[in-house]
Motif scaffolding. Structure first.
Motif, PDB file in Angstrom:
ATOM      1  N   SER A   1     -37.104 -23.819   7.066  1.00 18.78           N
ATOM      2  CA  SER A   1     -37.665 -23.194   5.888  1.00 18.78           C
ATOM      3  C   SER A   1     -37.672 -24.223   4.765  1.00 18.78           C
ATOM      4  CB  SER A   1     -36.834 -21.974   5.461  1.00 18.78           C
ATOM      5  OG  SER A   1     -37.249 -21.543   4.180  1.00 18.78           O
ATOM      6  N   LYS A   2     -38.848 -24.733   4.477  1.00 15.34           N
ATOM      7  CA  LYS A   2     -38.977 -25.754   3.439  1.00 15.34           C
ATOM      8  C   LYS A   2     -38.564 -25.201   2.080  1.00 15.34           C
ATOM      9  CE  LYS A   2     -42.370 -29.082   1.696  1.00 15.34           C
ATOM     10  NZ  LYS A   2     -43.771 -29.533   1.778  1.00 15.34           N
ATOM     11  N   LYS A   3     -38.947 -23.947   1.852  1.00 15.43           N
ATOM     12  CA  LYS A   3     -38.662 -23.283   0.590  1.00 15.43           C
ATOM     13  C   LYS A   3     -37.158 -23.205   0.296  1.00 15.43           C
ATOM     14  CE  LYS A   3     -39.922 -18.925  -1.718  1.00 15.43           C
ATOM     15  NZ  LYS A   3     -38.592 -18.322  -1.936  1.00 15.43           N
ATOM     16  N   GLU A   4     -36.389 -22.895   1.339  1.00 16.54           N
ATOM     17  CA  GLU A   4     -34.938 -22.732   1.155  1.00 16.54           C
ATOM     18  C   GLU A   4     -34.110 -23.902   1.653  1.00 16.54           C
ATOM     19  OE1 GLU A   4     -34.121 -18.085   1.512  1.00 16.54           O
ATOM     20  OE2 GLU A   4     -34.953 -18.924   3.357  1.00 16.54           O
ATOM     21  N   ASN A   5     -34.791 -24.876   2.271  1.00 16.62           N
ATOM     22  CA  ASN A   5     -34.102 -26.007   2.883  1.00 16.62           C
ATOM     23  C   ASN A   5     -33.062 -25.555   3.909  1.00 16.62           C
ATOM     24  OD1 ASN A   5     -33.785 -28.861   3.121  1.00 16.62           O
ATOM     25  ND2 ASN A   5     -31.874 -28.714   1.987  1.00 16.62           N
ATOM     26  N   MET A   6     -33.461 -24.561   4.700  1.00 14.90           N
ATOM     27  CA  MET A   6     -32.552 -24.043   5.716  1.00 14.90           C
ATOM     28  C   MET A   6     -33.113 -24.286   7.114  1.00 14.90           C
ATOM     29  SD  MET A   6     -29.976 -22.824   4.039  1.00 14.90           S
ATOM     30  CE  MET A   6     -29.087 -21.667   5.086  1.00 14.90           C
ATOM     31  N   LEU A   7     -32.201 -24.507   8.064  1.00  9.52           N
ATOM     32  CA  LEU A   7     -32.586 -24.699   9.458  1.00  9.52           C
ATOM     33  C   LEU A   7     -32.154 -23.481  10.270  1.00  9.52           C
ATOM     34  CD1 LEU A   7     -31.355 -28.369  10.074  1.00  9.52           C
ATOM     35  CD2 LEU A   7     -33.689 -27.621   9.610  1.00  9.52           C
ATOM     36  N   TYR A   8     -32.962 -23.143  11.261  1.00  7.64           N
ATOM     37  CA  TYR A   8     -32.634 -22.056  12.180  1.00  7.64           C
ATOM     38  C   TYR A   8     -32.574 -22.631  13.582  1.00  7.64           C
ATOM     39  CZ  TYR A   8     -33.756 -19.079   8.248  1.00  7.64           C
ATOM     40  OH  TYR A   8     -33.760 -18.484   7.010  1.00  7.64           O
ATOM     41  N   GLY A   9     -31.368 -22.813  14.077  1.00 11.01           N
ATOM     42  CA  GLY A   9     -31.195 -23.386  15.407  1.00 11.01           C
ATOM     43  C   GLY A   9     -31.055 -22.273  16.430  1.00 11.01           C
ATOM     44  N   VAL A  10     -31.763 -22.400  17.532  1.00 12.41           N
ATOM     45  CA  VAL A  10     -31.671 -21.375  18.576  1.00 12.41           C
ATOM     46  C   VAL A  10     -31.496 -21.996  19.954  1.00 12.41           C
ATOM     47  CG1 VAL A  10     -33.294 -19.991  17.221  1.00 12.41           C
ATOM     48  CG2 VAL A  10     -34.085 -21.114  19.296  1.00 12.41           C
ATOM     49  N   VAL A  11     -30.842 -21.217  20.806  1.00 10.05           N
ATOM     50  CA  VAL A  11     -30.701 -21.575  22.215  1.00 10.05           C
ATOM     51  C   VAL A  11     -31.126 -20.360  23.022  1.00 10.05           C
ATOM     52  CG1 VAL A  11     -29.112 -22.190  24.067  1.00 10.05           C
ATOM     53  CG2 VAL A  11     -28.807 -23.172  21.784  1.00 10.05           C
ATOM     54  N   VAL A  12     -31.965 -20.593  24.006  1.00  7.23           N
ATOM     55  CA  VAL A  12     -32.419 -19.517  24.881  1.00  7.23           C
ATOM     56  C   VAL A  12     -32.058 -19.894  26.317  1.00  7.23           C
ATOM     57  CG1 VAL A  12     -34.445 -18.285  25.756  1.00  7.23           C
ATOM     58  CG2 VAL A  12     -34.301 -18.889  23.340  1.00  7.23           C
ATOM     59  N   ILE A  13     -31.499 -18.936  27.045  1.00  4.10           N
ATOM     60  CA  ILE A  13     -31.153 -19.160  28.449  1.00  4.10           C
ATOM     61  C   ILE A  13     -32.170 -18.430  29.321  1.00  4.10           C
ATOM     62  CG2 ILE A  13     -29.391 -18.876  30.240  1.00  4.10           C
ATOM     63  CD1 ILE A  13     -28.387 -20.649  28.073  1.00  4.10           C
ATOM     64  N   LEU A  14     -32.738 -19.150  30.286  1.00  5.79           N
ATOM     65  CA  LEU A  14     -33.703 -18.548  31.210  1.00  5.79           C
ATOM     66  C   LEU A  14     -33.179 -18.661  32.640  1.00  5.79           C
ATOM     67  CD1 LEU A  14     -37.223 -19.918  30.115  1.00  5.79           C
ATOM     68  CD2 LEU A  14     -35.761 -18.327  28.930  1.00  5.79           C
ATOM     69  N   THR A  15     -33.534 -17.682  33.455  1.00  7.59           N
ATOM     70  CA  THR A  15     -33.185 -17.770  34.872  1.00  7.59           C
ATOM     71  C   THR A  15     -34.123 -18.780  35.518  1.00  7.59           C
ATOM     72  OG1 THR A  15     -34.745 -16.010  35.433  1.00  7.59           O
ATOM     73  CG2 THR A  15     -32.462 -15.342  34.963  1.00  7.59           C
ATOM     74  N   PHE A  16     -33.683 -19.367  36.611  1.00  9.27           N
ATOM     75  CA  PHE A  16     -34.510 -20.324  37.341  1.00  9.27           C
ATOM     76  C   PHE A  16     -34.437 -19.986  38.826  1.00  9.27           C
ATOM     77  CE2 PHE A  16     -35.383 -24.216  39.616  1.00  9.27           C
ATOM     78  CZ  PHE A  16     -36.467 -24.736  38.936  1.00  9.27           C
ATOM     79  N   PRO A  17     -35.587 -19.969  39.490  1.00  8.42           N
ATOM     80  CA  PRO A  17     -36.916 -20.409  39.046  1.00  8.42           C
ATOM     81  C   PRO A  17     -37.792 -19.320  38.436  1.00  8.42           C
ATOM     82  CG  PRO A  17     -36.992 -19.994  41.386  1.00  8.42           C
ATOM     83  CD  PRO A  17     -35.575 -19.679  40.950  1.00  8.42           C
TER      84      PRO A  17
END
Length: 227
Positions: A49-65
DNA sequence: GCGACAG
DNA sequence: ATCTTGTCGC
């Protein structure tokens, strides 16, 4: 997930470069990674967010295959380090590591939105965080950063080398016919051939691999709705 | 000095 | 990466 190594990210750019050279010594290539044993893959991405200078970090786990979303985590944090090409991990690393701490399932490998060893000093964000988390990782970027990129066929699955100082540091990979390729490099604890092979196996209907694509979608969701 | 430069 | 409208192509 918990990092096995920890270090301060509160550094000057010069100190950050020195740390990269130290961390690089911990990299392991072409270990006995087996794609056949992979059950869960992770995708990590950050929106801003450029406006707030905030970062949103995410992690997503997917099944394989099967590539079904199995778990998600996100963290909001202030952007304390500027974007400097070659030092991306110092900007996005802190919030991503916090997101990994919230993840309960143990992925077999992590895909990062950015380069691995295809980097000015051989330690892009995928390699850097792979080392800290002691986890196999792959860097997948949408643009090249260093090295010479060769032409590749227009067909899906086509690859070409990324060379730097006469050495192959990554591959350009066409994930869909006649669509712009992506840039794949080893992060940590895997070899390039297997990294490219696994990346191709995580492609769904789009140019971007599902782990990164889902992470990207989720990071934009949390930024625009939960902030 | 000049140009290039992940997200 | 973000900001931001319409537009071209399969």
């Amino acid at each position: 997930m918990k990092p096995i190594y920890a270090h301060s990210f509160n550094l000057t750019p010069k100190e950050a470069v020195e740390l990269q050279l130290k961390l690089k010594k911990n990299l392991i290539f072409d270990s006995d990674f087996n794609i056949e044993d992979v059950k869960l893959v992770a995708g990590a991405d950050v929106s801003y967010s450029k406006k707030e200078n905030m970062l949103y970090g995410v992690v997503v786990i997917l099944t394989f295959p099967d590539l079904e979303v199995a778990e998600k985590a996100w963290v909001k944090g202030e952007a304390e380090f500027p974007y400097i090409p070659g030092l991306l991990a110092f900007r996005e690393g802190p919030v991503l590591l916090e997101a990994f701490k919230k993840i309960e399932r143990e992925p077999d490998i992590i895909f990062f939105d950015g380069h691995g060893i295809s980097h000015p000093r051989g330690l892009g964000i995928a390699s850097h965080l792979g080392v800290l988390l002691n986890k196999s990782s792959i860097g997948v970027a949408k643009k090249n950063l260093v090295g010479e990129v060769f032409e590749l066929a227009k067909t899906k699955g086509a690859t070409a080398s990324i060379l730097k100082d006469g050495k192959e540091i990554g591959k350009v990979l066409r994930t869909r016919e006649k669509v712009k390729p992506i840039y794949v490099s080893v992060g940590h604890k895997i070899g390039l051939e297997k990294a490219v092979d696994l990346t191709l196996k995580t492609i769904g209907k789009y140019r971007i691999l599902e782990p990164i694509r889902q992470a990207h979608i989720f990071s934009n969701e949390v930024r625009t709705s939960k902030s």
